[in-house]
Design a protein around this motif. Structure first.
Motif, PDB file in Angstrom:
ATOM      1  N   PHE A 184       0.837  -1.189   0.000  1.00  0.00           N
ATOM      2  CA  PHE A 184       0.000   0.000   0.000  1.00  0.00           C
ATOM      3  C   PHE A 184       0.874   1.241   0.000  1.00  0.00           C
ATOM      4  O   PHE A 184       1.919   1.281   0.656  1.00  0.00           O
ATOM      5  CB  PHE A 184      -0.881  -0.013   1.249  1.00  0.00           C
ATOM      6  CG  PHE A 184      -1.873   1.105   1.296  1.00  0.00           C
ATOM      7  CD1 PHE A 184      -3.024   1.045   0.549  1.00  0.00           C
ATOM      8  CD2 PHE A 184      -1.648   2.215   2.086  1.00  0.00           C
ATOM      9  CE1 PHE A 184      -3.954   2.072   0.574  1.00  0.00           C
ATOM     10  CE2 PHE A 184      -2.560   3.240   2.135  1.00  0.00           C
ATOM     11  CZ  PHE A 184      -3.713   3.171   1.379  1.00  0.00           C
ATOM     12  N   HIS A 185       0.458   2.280  -0.734  1.00  0.00           N
ATOM     13  CA  HIS A 185       1.133   3.579  -0.726  1.00  0.00           C
ATOM     14  C   HIS A 185       0.111   4.659  -0.428  1.00  0.00           C
ATOM     15  O   HIS A 185      -0.993   4.646  -0.961  1.00  0.00           O
ATOM     16  CB  HIS A 185       1.790   3.868  -2.082  1.00  0.00           C
ATOM     17  CG  HIS A 185       2.227   5.293  -2.215  1.00  0.00           C
ATOM     18  ND1 HIS A 185       3.332   5.790  -1.564  1.00  0.00           N
ATOM     19  CD2 HIS A 185       1.687   6.336  -2.882  1.00  0.00           C
ATOM     20  CE1 HIS A 185       3.455   7.087  -1.838  1.00  0.00           C
ATOM     21  NE2 HIS A 185       2.462   7.440  -2.635  1.00  0.00           N
ATOM     22  N   LEU A 186       0.495   5.581   0.453  1.00  0.00           N
ATOM     23  CA  LEU A 186      -0.366   6.701   0.798  1.00  0.00           C
ATOM     24  C   LEU A 186       0.489   7.947   0.901  1.00  0.00           C
ATOM     25  O   LEU A 186       1.531   7.938   1.563  1.00  0.00           O
ATOM     26  CB  LEU A 186      -1.057   6.448   2.147  1.00  0.00           C
ATOM     27  CG  LEU A 186      -1.859   7.625   2.693  1.00  0.00           C
ATOM     28  CD1 LEU A 186      -3.141   7.804   1.913  1.00  0.00           C
ATOM     29  CD2 LEU A 186      -2.149   7.432   4.173  1.00  0.00           C
ATOM     30  N   ALA A 187       0.065   9.016   0.249  1.00  0.00           N
ATOM     31  CA  ALA A 187       0.701  10.327   0.387  1.00  0.00           C
ATOM     32  C   ALA A 187      -0.243  11.211   1.191  1.00  0.00           C
ATOM     33  O   ALA A 187      -1.451  11.181   0.989  1.00  0.00           O
ATOM     34  CB  ALA A 187       0.968  10.931  -0.983  1.00  0.00           C
ATOM     35  N   PHE A 188       0.308  11.989   2.124  1.00  0.00           N
ATOM     36  CA  PHE A 188      -0.527  12.814   2.986  1.00  0.00           C
ATOM     37  C   PHE A 188       0.194  14.125   3.309  1.00  0.00           C
ATOM     38  O   PHE A 188       1.416  14.191   3.291  1.00  0.00           O
ATOM     39  CB  PHE A 188      -0.906  12.053   4.261  1.00  0.00           C
ATOM     40  CG  PHE A 188       0.271  11.575   5.067  1.00  0.00           C
ATOM     41  CD1 PHE A 188       0.719  12.284   6.167  1.00  0.00           C
ATOM     42  CD2 PHE A 188       0.930  10.402   4.730  1.00  0.00           C
ATOM     43  CE1 PHE A 188       1.794  11.843   6.913  1.00  0.00           C
ATOM     44  CE2 PHE A 188       2.006   9.947   5.476  1.00  0.00           C
ATOM     45  CZ  PHE A 188       2.437  10.675   6.565  1.00  0.00           C
ATOM     46  N   PRO A 189      -0.579  15.183   3.610  1.00  0.00           N
ATOM     47  CA  PRO A 189       0.019  16.494   3.862  1.00  0.00           C
ATOM     48  C   PRO A 189       0.490  16.652   5.310  1.00  0.00           C
ATOM     49  O   PRO A 189      -0.147  16.153   6.235  1.00  0.00           O
ATOM     50  CB  PRO A 189      -1.139  17.455   3.577  1.00  0.00           C
ATOM     51  CG  PRO A 189      -2.358  16.680   3.946  1.00  0.00           C
ATOM     52  CD  PRO A 189      -2.049  15.249   3.582  1.00  0.00           C
ATOM     53  N   VAL A 190       1.598  17.359   5.472  1.00  0.00           N
ATOM     54  CA  VAL A 190       2.098  17.726   6.802  1.00  0.00           C
ATOM     55  C   VAL A 190       2.602  19.158   6.743  1.00  0.00           C
ATOM     56  O   VAL A 190       2.964  19.658   5.686  1.00  0.00           O
ATOM     57  CB  VAL A 190       3.219  16.783   7.296  1.00  0.00           C
ATOM     58  CG1 VAL A 190       2.710  15.346   7.407  1.00  0.00           C
ATOM     59  CG2 VAL A 190       4.442  16.851   6.413  1.00  0.00           C
ATOM     60  N   TYR A 191       2.617  19.817   7.888  1.00  0.00           N
ATOM     61  CA  TYR A 191       3.094  21.196   7.881  1.00  0.00           C
ATOM     62  C   TYR A 191       4.474  21.356   8.503  1.00  0.00           C
ATOM     63  O   TYR A 191       5.039  22.440   8.469  1.00  0.00           O
ATOM     64  CB  TYR A 191       2.074  22.141   8.523  1.00  0.00           C
ATOM     65  CG  TYR A 191       1.776  21.892   9.979  1.00  0.00           C
ATOM     66  CD1 TYR A 191       2.605  22.390  10.965  1.00  0.00           C
ATOM     67  CD2 TYR A 191       0.658  21.174  10.358  1.00  0.00           C
ATOM     68  CE1 TYR A 191       2.335  22.171  12.298  1.00  0.00           C
ATOM     69  CE2 TYR A 191       0.375  20.955  11.682  1.00  0.00           C
ATOM     70  CZ  TYR A 191       1.222  21.455  12.650  1.00  0.00           C
ATOM     71  OH  TYR A 191       0.948  21.233  13.965  1.00  0.00           O
TER      72      TYR A 191
END
Length: 141
Positions: free
Chosen positions: A7-14
């Protein structure tokens, strides 16, 4: 039979430094490739990628009621081995991680009974860790 795909997941971070510390120190993830704008993590055998952005919407708290709890709709997570789930639960408690939903047994005595908990990373990405005593119940209806 073929192995299940990763599984691959891209997600936003600050904040990449906070993200790196959280995923490596609290969740024991190893770092893969990285740049000054993103980091790949080995999330228990799966690849997740934290992408730096200034547009993280921390107010996006949309929930659905499940088993009497307000479950964040946008979340990702793992279905873990029963013993591994209890070990990571204890580590989260030891690290004073604030739970969105405290660890408990969901659907107790019903089809799909599972141990579950919810928390968020420093950028308010919600994570669920759960475990089924009987793994055959993962997709049971």
């Amino acid at each position: 039979m073929h192995k299940p795909p990763l599984f691959h997941l891209a997600f936003p971070v600050y904040n990449l430094d906070q993200t790196k510390d959280f995923y490596t120190k609290v969740l024991d993830c190893k770092i893969g490739r990285k740049s000054n704008k993103w980091i790949d993590f080995n999330f228990y055998g799966h690849q997740i990628t934290a992408h730096l952005t200034k547009n993280v919407n921390i107010e996006n708290k949309i929930n659905n009621e499940v088993d009497g709890k307000n479950v964040p709709i946008r979340h990702f997570g793992l279905i873990m081995d029963w013993r591994d789930w209890h070990n990571i639960k204890d580590k989260l408690i030891f690290n004073d991680i604030e739970f969105i939903i405290e660890p408990y047994i969901r659907f107790q005595g019903e089809v799909g009974e599972q141990a579950t908990l919810f928390f968020s990373d420093p950028s308010f990405n919600y994570i669920e860790l759960k475990s089924f005593k009987n793994k055959e119940m993962v997709f049971a209806s």
